[in-house]
Motif scaffolding. Structure first.
Motif, PDB file in Angstrom:
ATOM      1  N   THR A 128       0.829  -1.202   0.000  1.00 13.82           N
ATOM      2  CA  THR A 128       0.000   0.000   0.000  1.00 13.82           C
ATOM      3  C   THR A 128       0.867   1.256   0.000  1.00 13.82           C
ATOM      4  O   THR A 128       1.953   1.269   0.572  1.00 13.82           O
ATOM      5  CB  THR A 128      -0.940   0.026   1.224  1.00 13.82           C
ATOM      6  OG1 THR A 128      -1.631   1.277   1.273  1.00 13.82           O
ATOM      7  CG2 THR A 128      -0.199  -0.165   2.527  1.00 13.82           C
ATOM      8  N   THR A 129       0.351   2.306  -0.619  1.00  9.68           N
ATOM      9  CA  THR A 129       1.080   3.573  -0.641  1.00  9.68           C
ATOM     10  C   THR A 129       1.168   4.204   0.754  1.00  9.68           C
ATOM     11  O   THR A 129       1.914   5.157   0.940  1.00  9.68           O
ATOM     12  CB  THR A 129       0.434   4.580  -1.613  1.00  9.68           C
ATOM     13  OG1 THR A 129      -0.928   4.766  -1.244  1.00  9.68           O
ATOM     14  CG2 THR A 129       0.548   4.095  -3.043  1.00  9.68           C
ATOM     15  N   VAL A 188       4.802   4.418   1.775  1.00  8.42           N
ATOM     16  CA  VAL A 188       5.760   5.010   0.842  1.00  8.42           C
ATOM     17  C   VAL A 188       6.860   5.810   1.556  1.00  8.42           C
ATOM     18  O   VAL A 188       7.983   5.885   1.073  1.00  8.42           O
ATOM     19  CB  VAL A 188       5.038   5.845  -0.235  1.00  8.42           C
ATOM     20  CG1 VAL A 188       4.549   7.168   0.312  1.00  8.42           C
ATOM     21  CG2 VAL A 188       5.916   6.045  -1.448  1.00  8.42           C
ATOM     22  N   TRP A 209      13.279   4.548  -3.973  1.00  9.87           N
ATOM     23  CA  TRP A 209      11.983   4.347  -4.608  1.00  9.87           C
ATOM     24  C   TRP A 209      11.212   3.246  -3.905  1.00  9.87           C
ATOM     25  O   TRP A 209      11.763   2.222  -3.540  1.00  9.87           O
ATOM     26  CB  TRP A 209      12.135   4.007  -6.089  1.00  9.87           C
ATOM     27  CG  TRP A 209      10.809   4.002  -6.778  1.00  9.87           C
ATOM     28  CD1 TRP A 209      10.085   2.911  -7.157  1.00  9.87           C
ATOM     29  CD2 TRP A 209      10.020   5.146  -7.104  1.00  9.87           C
ATOM     30  NE1 TRP A 209       8.892   3.315  -7.713  1.00  9.87           N
ATOM     31  CE2 TRP A 209       8.827   4.690  -7.688  1.00  9.87           C
ATOM     32  CE3 TRP A 209      10.202   6.512  -6.951  1.00  9.87           C
ATOM     33  CZ2 TRP A 209       7.825   5.541  -8.123  1.00  9.87           C
ATOM     34  CZ3 TRP A 209       9.201   7.364  -7.394  1.00  9.87           C
ATOM     35  CH2 TRP A 209       8.027   6.874  -7.972  1.00  9.87           C
ATOM     36  N   THR A 250       8.122   0.651  -4.478  1.00  6.62           N
ATOM     37  CA  THR A 250       7.346   0.004  -5.537  1.00  6.62           C
ATOM     38  C   THR A 250       6.217  -0.809  -4.920  1.00  6.62           C
ATOM     39  O   THR A 250       6.454  -1.615  -4.006  1.00  6.62           O
ATOM     40  CB  THR A 250       8.245  -0.921  -6.386  1.00  6.62           C
ATOM     41  OG1 THR A 250       9.345  -0.169  -6.887  1.00  6.62           O
ATOM     42  CG2 THR A 250       7.479  -1.522  -7.550  1.00  6.62           C
ATOM     43  N   LEU A 251       5.019  -0.593  -5.422  1.00  6.98           N
ATOM     44  CA  LEU A 251       3.872  -1.370  -4.939  1.00  6.98           C
ATOM     45  C   LEU A 251       3.981  -2.818  -5.409  1.00  6.98           C
ATOM     46  O   LEU A 251       4.377  -3.075  -6.556  1.00  6.98           O
ATOM     47  CB  LEU A 251       2.570  -0.772  -5.455  1.00  6.98           C
ATOM     48  CG  LEU A 251       2.123   0.526  -4.799  1.00  6.98           C
ATOM     49  CD1 LEU A 251       1.001   1.168  -5.607  1.00  6.98           C
ATOM     50  CD2 LEU A 251       1.671   0.261  -3.368  1.00  6.98           C
TER      51      LEU A 251
END
Length: 184
Positions: A111-112, A115, A138, A140-141
């Protein structure tokens, strides 16, 4: 040509994180770097959890960090932070194991909402270990990473573009050869 240590902090052999790192390793190799993979899950649990600094596997891992010019650190995000197995390894390394090194932090998750785990959980630890330069990381989902039956990997278009950019920035920071066209 730089030596890059590519560290997978996933406790699972079939994880998307691990497969994504090995996929990105190929781009770094194509750019002229010597990439050494290290899957933390393969280190003996008794050495990691017992803080056995002298265990041969821990000594070898410490030497890999010392020889690397750059380090890619990939981890799945669990409970808004990097994995426990990665934490166990980082705790056993010398305080300044990343001194003067260029570091690329990467994370994967479902889930974002996670992040920011790179910036608020992982980056401070890497910085405290003396990293000379931590390039933009970075997240990544999981849904953007598809592992096929034959073991090959496909990364969704927008994630591929972002990963290509951060890997290329890392490569440039290492003083690489000319960059390649975007990877798929």
């Amino acid at each position: 040509m730089a030596t890059v240590l590519s560290v997978s902090g996933s406790p699972s052999a079939s994880s998307r994180t691990n497969r994504l790192l090995r996929h990105l390793d190929q781009r770094l190799i194509a750019q002229g770097h010597d990439v050494v993979p290290l899957d933390v899950r393969t280190l003996p649990a008794e050495a990691l959890l017992g803080a056995d600094f002298r265990h041969p596997a821990i000594v070898t891992a410490t030497e890999l960090f010392a020889r690397a010019d750059g380090v890619v650190v990939g981890t799945p995000v669990y409970k808004a932070s990097y994995s426990g197995v990665l934490k166990a390894l980082l705790d056993l390394l010398p305080q300044y194991a990343l001194a003067g090194k260029t570091v690329l932090p990467l994370a994967t998750g479902g889930t974002t909402a996670h992040v920011l785990a790179i910036d608020y959980a992982l980056r401070p630890v890497l910085s405290s270990m003396g990293a000379g330069h931590i390039v933009q990381g970075w997240f990544t989902l999981d849904k953007d990473i598809t592992v096929h039956d034959d073991g090959s990997l496909t990364v969704a278009g927008t994630a591929t573009e972002a990963l290509t950019q951060v890997v290329d920035q890392f490569s440039l920071a290492l003083g690489s050869t000319p960059l390649l066209a975007a990877a798929s």
